[in-house]
Design a protein around this motif. Structure first.
Motif, PDB file in Angstrom:
ATOM      1  N   ASN A 164       0.833  -1.201   0.000  1.00 55.89           N
ATOM      2  CA  ASN A 164       0.000   0.000   0.000  1.00 55.89           C
ATOM      3  C   ASN A 164       0.873   1.259   0.000  1.00 55.89           C
ATOM      4  OD1 ASN A 164      -2.568   1.375   0.229  1.00 55.89           O
ATOM      5  ND2 ASN A 164      -1.931   1.897   2.325  1.00 55.89           N
ATOM      6  N   HIS A 165       1.955   1.236   0.813  1.00 53.99           N
ATOM      7  CA  HIS A 165       2.865   2.378   0.871  1.00 53.99           C
ATOM      8  C   HIS A 165       3.548   2.596  -0.473  1.00 53.99           C
ATOM      9  CE1 HIS A 165       5.983   5.112   2.273  1.00 53.99           C
ATOM     10  NE2 HIS A 165       6.865   4.307   1.676  1.00 53.99           N
ATOM     11  N   TRP A 166       4.023   1.505  -1.092  1.00 59.62           N
ATOM     12  CA  TRP A 166       4.734   1.618  -2.375  1.00 59.62           C
ATOM     13  C   TRP A 166       3.804   2.131  -3.461  1.00 59.62           C
ATOM     14  CZ3 TRP A 166       9.339   2.152  -4.091  1.00 59.62           C
ATOM     15  CH2 TRP A 166       9.626   1.925  -5.431  1.00 59.62           C
ATOM     16  N   GLY A 167       2.566   1.660  -3.438  1.00 55.06           N
ATOM     17  CA  GLY A 167       1.602   2.142  -4.425  1.00 55.06           C
ATOM     18  C   GLY A 167       1.363   3.628  -4.295  1.00 55.06           C
ATOM     19  N   ASN A 168       1.231   4.094  -3.040  1.00 59.07           N
ATOM     20  CA  ASN A 168       1.050   5.530  -2.830  1.00 59.07           C
ATOM     21  C   ASN A 168       2.276   6.312  -3.285  1.00 59.07           C
ATOM     22  OD1 ASN A 168      -1.492   5.199  -1.749  1.00 59.07           O
ATOM     23  ND2 ASN A 168      -0.757   5.058   0.373  1.00 59.07           N
ATOM     24  N   ALA A 169       3.476   5.753  -3.025  1.00 57.72           N
ATOM     25  CA  ALA A 169       4.702   6.442  -3.423  1.00 57.72           C
ATOM     26  C   ALA A 169       4.794   6.559  -4.927  1.00 57.72           C
ATOM     27  CB  ALA A 169       5.917   5.697  -2.876  1.00 57.72           C
ATOM     28  N   GLN A 170       4.299   5.562  -5.643  1.00 59.49           N
ATOM     29  CA  GLN A 170       4.383   5.585  -7.091  1.00 59.49           C
ATOM     30  C   GLN A 170       3.399   6.572  -7.710  1.00 59.49           C
ATOM     31  OE1 GLN A 170       7.246   4.253  -7.760  1.00 59.49           O
ATOM     32  NE2 GLN A 170       6.572   2.837  -9.332  1.00 59.49           N
ATOM     33  N   THR A 171       2.293   6.804  -7.084  1.00 56.60           N
ATOM     34  CA  THR A 171       1.258   7.642  -7.682  1.00 56.60           C
ATOM     35  C   THR A 171       1.285   9.073  -7.172  1.00 56.60           C
ATOM     36  OG1 THR A 171      -0.313   6.932  -5.985  1.00 56.60           O
ATOM     37  CG2 THR A 171      -0.249   5.673  -8.046  1.00 56.60           C
ATOM     38  N   THR A 172       1.910   9.298  -6.025  1.00 49.62           N
ATOM     39  CA  THR A 172       1.940  10.650  -5.472  1.00 49.62           C
ATOM     40  C   THR A 172       2.971  11.504  -6.203  1.00 49.62           C
ATOM     41  OG1 THR A 172       1.323   9.822  -3.298  1.00 49.62           O
ATOM     42  CG2 THR A 172       2.312  12.028  -3.391  1.00 49.62           C
ATOM     43  N   LYS A 173       2.558  12.655  -6.717  1.00 49.52           N
ATOM     44  CA  LYS A 173       3.474  13.544  -7.422  1.00 49.52           C
ATOM     45  C   LYS A 173       4.374  14.259  -6.411  1.00 49.52           C
ATOM     46  CE  LYS A 173       0.370  14.451 -11.309  1.00 49.52           C
ATOM     47  NZ  LYS A 173      -0.353  15.500 -12.070  1.00 49.52           N
ATOM     48  N   PRO A 174       5.636  14.468  -6.803  1.00 45.84           N
ATOM     49  CA  PRO A 174       6.518  15.194  -5.889  1.00 45.84           C
ATOM     50  C   PRO A 174       6.000  16.601  -5.644  1.00 45.84           C
ATOM     51  CG  PRO A 174       7.503  15.000  -8.078  1.00 45.84           C
ATOM     52  CD  PRO A 174       6.300  14.116  -8.064  1.00 45.84           C
ATOM     53  N   ALA A 175       6.200  17.074  -4.433  1.00 42.48           N
ATOM     54  CA  ALA A 175       5.702  18.401  -4.083  1.00 42.48           C
ATOM     55  C   ALA A 175       6.421  19.470  -4.894  1.00 42.48           C
ATOM     56  CB  ALA A 175       5.912  18.642  -2.591  1.00 42.48           C
ATOM     57  N   VAL A 176       5.672  20.404  -5.440  1.00 39.18           N
ATOM     58  CA  VAL A 176       6.237  21.509  -6.201  1.00 39.18           C
ATOM     59  C   VAL A 176       6.370  22.703  -5.268  1.00 39.18           C
ATOM     60  CG1 VAL A 176       5.905  23.080  -8.146  1.00 39.18           C
ATOM     61  CG2 VAL A 176       5.179  20.686  -8.333  1.00 39.18           C
ATOM     62  N   PRO A 177       7.575  23.263  -5.156  1.00 38.73           N
ATOM     63  CA  PRO A 177       7.735  24.412  -4.280  1.00 38.73           C
ATOM     64  C   PRO A 177       6.821  25.556  -4.717  1.00 38.73           C
ATOM     65  CG  PRO A 177       9.868  23.561  -4.987  1.00 38.73           C
ATOM     66  CD  PRO A 177       8.814  22.877  -5.803  1.00 38.73           C
ATOM     67  N   PRO A 178       6.301  26.295  -3.784  1.00 32.66           N
ATOM     68  CA  PRO A 178       5.427  27.419  -4.158  1.00 32.66           C
ATOM     69  C   PRO A 178       6.196  28.459  -4.965  1.00 32.66           C
ATOM     70  CG  PRO A 178       6.039  27.543  -1.839  1.00 32.66           C
ATOM     71  CD  PRO A 178       6.497  26.205  -2.328  1.00 32.66           C
ATOM     72  N   ALA A 179       5.501  29.089  -5.900  1.00 30.21           N
ATOM     73  CA  ALA A 179       6.133  30.084  -6.765  1.00 30.21           C
ATOM     74  C   ALA A 179       6.407  31.365  -5.999  1.00 30.21           C
ATOM     75  CB  ALA A 179       5.247  30.369  -7.964  1.00 30.21           C
ATOM     76  N   SER A 180       7.594  31.925  -6.228  1.00 28.44           N
ATOM     77  CA  SER A 180       7.921  33.241  -5.688  1.00 28.44           C
ATOM     78  C   SER A 180       7.593  34.335  -6.686  1.00 28.44           C
ATOM     79  CB  SER A 180       9.406  33.308  -5.316  1.00 28.44           C
ATOM     80  OG  SER A 180       9.724  32.395  -4.295  1.00 28.44           O
ATOM     81  N   PHE A 181       7.705  33.985  -7.998  1.00 27.67           N
ATOM     82  CA  PHE A 181       7.418  34.939  -9.063  1.00 27.67           C
ATOM     83  C   PHE A 181       6.656  34.223 -10.175  1.00 27.67           C
ATOM     84  CE2 PHE A 181      11.175  36.472  -6.929  1.00 27.67           C
ATOM     85  CZ  PHE A 181      10.977  37.841  -6.833  1.00 27.67           C
ATOM     86  N   LEU A 182       5.703  34.900 -10.771  1.00 30.09           N
ATOM     87  CA  LEU A 182       4.963  34.395 -11.922  1.00 30.09           C
ATOM     88  C   LEU A 182       5.161  35.370 -13.078  1.00 30.09           C
ATOM     89  CD1 LEU A 182       1.628  33.325 -10.195  1.00 30.09           C
ATOM     90  CD2 LEU A 182       3.435  31.819 -11.043  1.00 30.09           C
TER      91      LEU A 182
END
Length: 581
Positions: free
Chosen positions: A18-36
């Protein structure tokens, strides 16, 4: 206890799955934007390029003009963009690579002037089958912060806090305007020439250019034919060192921090005016002098040699452009009647063209040349060193220097200079010094871009690429290797000058080449290698003037020098008099 252990043994595989499945499907966290950042439809519909964010603590100049190698540099961050559409927001977050601070999260909170710029790329379908995205010259010499058509924003003052949750929005609503074409005059003509060789390589029309300085009496002597003086170096707006009027004393004086001289702009104008008076005077040799424009998608200069990444610039200049100019302006059109001179990049080019085309040129005067022996690629021996950035030992790492003054004070490390380039462009696309050496000398990589001589981030040297450099562009090695074959063609033609405190340590390679030249036999090289005591970049052999002055006198120094020397190297029956009227 035993029953509990058995139950956990049965449940553990299910929990891990169950843990491995979640690790495979969870997208890596994207740092919040400082500038757009975005651009409006009025500036275009879609672009590729390098998007740069710049922060400055002062408003002495726009941030785009304050990103340097030295300690005065301000901050820059870069990201690649492809198929970027109008109105679409591009984010600068903590993963954007920066110089000299690598991440926005480490930028101190405070007030800054902020600016963004898009260095545009085009797509090239090259003859080698590679498809690459690169910038292009638009008359400015491949300079990212001055290239016409590049988009940018006006600098604004902001308060920045890396911990703030709300991003700052910026718009690329400005565009760098075109550069006007220079006008022809009586003495100076401007040529734009399509190269068939280069156009075939790049899959689109590629042009070479030249500023041509005609001799005094050119119109009055229609039957005269002239030698060709070729000044190699970075392409100026007009013929460098030429002015037909005295200095303009109404313009404000500008101070030269490099030479510690006030009103240096007026000194430059006076030297240019003095050259005009000499050129048109009664005792100056009459010949054609040219400055070649060969800016390319990687840099403001091709290094005047054939290259896997840049194409056949050496052949295009030697066999296409120069014969065309000689035909158009009544040049003698033979190898004995051509010679080259230049400093820094131009010094390397003058020597390289003489070595690679020994029959086509009759002399080179190479001042402060870029590294001519890769055992001293500035301060790196690319054949023996494992890392370009560090002197490594068991217990410490010492950074290699990049820039110094005549007293040895270091202002930039080699790694810092390369990190700046890595912000300005990936894949050798920064348009700066270390990347162009790589683009000229390296083999093409599988992705179509130059293979790295060293890892741009870590400095780890690639020995296979170093060997390719050695066999194809290490001028000292090639000169020694090929001397039995070309020595008689090069005798008396090689002149090298360098300050012994060159800012970029270029004298180190000159020492090594001098040792090789001194060992030449059958024949001896019979040339000249000279050094300026405590002289910086770019000393050119004049012991009578400070380098602040001598660097402005290339034309007047080397044209008369060659005119005297050529008598000993010209073929029997060569015309040595009519062009000296």
């Amino acid at each position: 206890m035993k029953m509990i252990t058995i139950r956990w043994a049965l449940l553990l595989p299910l929990l891990l799955l169950n843990h491995w499945g979640n690790a495979q499907t969870t997208k890596p966290a994207v740092p919040p934007a400082s500038f757009l950042v975005s651009f409006p439809t009025s500036k275009g519909t879609q672009f590729d390029g390098r998007l740069l964010l710049m922060l400055s603590k002062n408003n002495k100049a726009e941030p785009r003009f304050q990103i340097t190698d030295g300690p005065e540099t301000q901050l820059a961050f870069g990201i690649d963009v492809e198929n970027w559409k109008a109105g679409q927001l591009k984010a600068f977050n903590q993963s954007a690579f920066g110089y000299p601070i690598e991440s926005l999260k480490n930028v101190p909170a405070g007030e800054y002037y902020v600016q963004v710029l898009l260095d545009k790329y085009q797509t090239y379908h090259r003859a080698d089958g590679k498809v690459v995205k690169l910038g292009w010259d638009r008359g400015e010499g491949r300079q990212w912060n001055q290239a016409p058509g590049n988009l940018y924003s006006k600098p604004i003052k902001i308060k920045y806090d890396p911990k703030a949750s709300k991003p700052i929005t910026l718009t690329l609503d400005q565009e760098i305007p075109p550069i006007p074409e220079p006008a022809d005059t009586k003495y100076i003509k401007h040529i734009k020439f399509k190269s068939e060789r280069l156009s075939k390589f790049w899959g689109r029309d590629i042009y070479l250019g030249a500023h041509v300085l005609l001799p005094e009496g050119f119109d009055e002597h229609p039957d005269a034919r002239y030698p060709l003086a070729i000044f190699h170096g970075h392409f100026p707006d007009d013929f460098s060192g030429w002015r037909t009027t005295p200095p303009d004393t109404t313009i404000p004086c500008t101070y030269s921090a490099r030479f510690k001289l006030d009103c240096y702009n007026r000194i430059e104008q006076q030297e240019a005016y003095d050259f005009y008076k000499m050129w048109t005077g009664p005792n100056f040799p009459r010949m054609i002098a040219i400055e070649i424009q060969h800016a390319n998608p990687f840099y403001d200069d091709s290094y005047a040699v054939n290259s896997e990444n840049l194409g056949p610039y050496g052949d295009a200049i030697t066999y296409e452009l120069i014969p065309y100019l000689e035909q158009k302006f009544r040049g003698i059109g033979q190898g004995w009647a051509r010679f080259m001179y230049g400093g820094s990049t131009g010094g390397w080019e003058a020597l390289a063209a003489q070595v690679f085309y020994p029959d086509e040129y009759n002399g080179c005067y190479a001042a402060c040349p870029d590294p001519i022996d890769f055992r001293a690629f500035t301060v790196v021996d690319i054949y023996k060193d494992k890392n370009a950035y560090w002197l490594e030992s068991d217990f410490k790492k010492t950074p290699r220097p990049g820039t110094r003054d005549y007293l040895g004070h270091v202002s930039t490390t080699l790694r810092e200079a390369n990190m700046r380039e890595l912000v300005l462009g990936t894949k050798s696309r920064s348009g700066q010094q270390w990347d162009i050496w790589e683009a000229v000398y390296s083999p093409v990589g599988a992705d179509g871009y130059p293979q790295r001589i060293w890892d741009k981030y870590t400095g780890e040297i690639n020995p296979k690429v170093a060997q390719f450099w050695k066999e194809n562009y290490d001028l000292s090695y090639i000169l020694k290797r090929d001397w039995p074959k070309h020595g008689t063609k090069l005798r008396g033609k090689i002149h090298i000058y360098c300050g012994d405190m060159d800012n970029y340590y270029l004298n180190n390679a000159v020492y090594l080449m001098e040792d090789i030249l001194k060992e030449t036999t059958n024949p001896s090289y019979d040339g000249e290698v000279d050094y300026g005591d405590r002289a910086e970049h770019c000393w050119n052999g004049d012991h009578t003037q400070p380098n602040a002055i001598s660097r402005l006198r290339y034309h007047r120094m080397f044209i008369p020098k060659w005119a005297k020397e050529v008598e000993s190297r010209a073929p029997v029956g060569a015309d040595l008099k009519s062009w000296k009227y």
